[in-house]
Scaffold this active site. Sequence first.
Site, mmCIF file in Angstrom:
data_model
loop_
_atom_site.group_PDB
_atom_site.id
_atom_site.type_symbol
_atom_site.label_atom_id
_atom_site.label_comp_id
_atom_site.label_asym_id
_atom_site.label_seq_id
_atom_site.Cartn_x
_atom_site.Cartn_y
_atom_site.Cartn_z
ATOM 1 N N SER A 60 -6.031 -4.617 -2.285
ATOM 2 C CA SER A 60 -4.697 -4.607 -2.884
ATOM 3 C C SER A 60 -4.581 -5.779 -3.832
ATOM 4 C CB SER A 60 -3.628 -4.725 -1.788
ATOM 5 O OG SER A 60 -2.362 -5.052 -2.329
ATOM 6 N N TYR B 287 0.019 -8.461 5.435
ATOM 7 C CA TYR B 287 -0.712 -7.512 4.583
ATOM 8 C C TYR B 287 -1.523 -8.249 3.526
ATOM 9 C CZ TYR B 287 -1.455 -3.481 1.504
ATOM 10 O OH TYR B 287 -2.015 -2.504 0.727
#
Length: 277
Positions: free
Chosen positions: A156, A169
């Site tokens: 990501s 995350y």
Amino acid sequence: MSGEARGTVDLRETVACVTGGTGGLGLPIALALAKAGARVAILGRQRERLERAVAQVRAVQPESLGVAADVSDPVSLVEAHATIRRTLGPVTVLVNAAGGNRPDATTGPEQSFFALDPAALDAVVRVNLLGTIWACQVFGQDMVEVGQGSIVNIASVAAIRPLTRVVAYSAAKAGVVNFTQWLATYLAREYSPAIRVNAVVPGFFLTEQNRFLLTDPAAPDGLSARGRSVLAHTPQGRFGTPDDLCGAVLWLVSPAAQFVTGTVVTVDGGFLSDAGV
């Protein structure tokens, strides 16, 4: 990469496994691999979603398979691998698309970092980082056995530039990038330079895992303040689509990328290049 260019990727005689293969990004990747000729095994936790997903993949490549598995449970992965190996053969393409975030592991106006639930933080790290590591342990052995293969880990932009609110995350995906580079070196030097490991860093793709952060149904444009900020810092001015990601994945698993390993490929519409001024 256009649809026509992707069509030139030939993955016949290849067995591919996609973790998180029922998700908003995992399923399109599985379909792209199947269209290129691969026999695809998709892993997912929810059986109903898995059945729907594998039906779509089999419509493209009948010799495909759906296996219920949870990447946060190593035993589950070992059992899934045994089923795939017995049914399709050794896996030489692995795409780790399983992942996600949780609202209770996300900071915000009403939730301080100091009050985040440890169990929620643990769950996010397990599915994003440890799930990737464990899947590589289990399926990477097939590649060692045959002396070749390609692993693509989905990271990501939060791995490269820590984003506000998504604390666990961001940290987990940063770990995925670091692990990708470590494993690429380890497998090439210890086993075979024909075993390649790379990561794809998606920018902002509107999926179920981040919809609560990026959208606001009550807003005239349907976007949250965060969603507007993301688009304002994305030079191409839009969220990514699954098709944007599939081209990069197909290139990385194809012979065209045979000298590419330990690389992080960004697919973000220019988000990481924008300095905000």
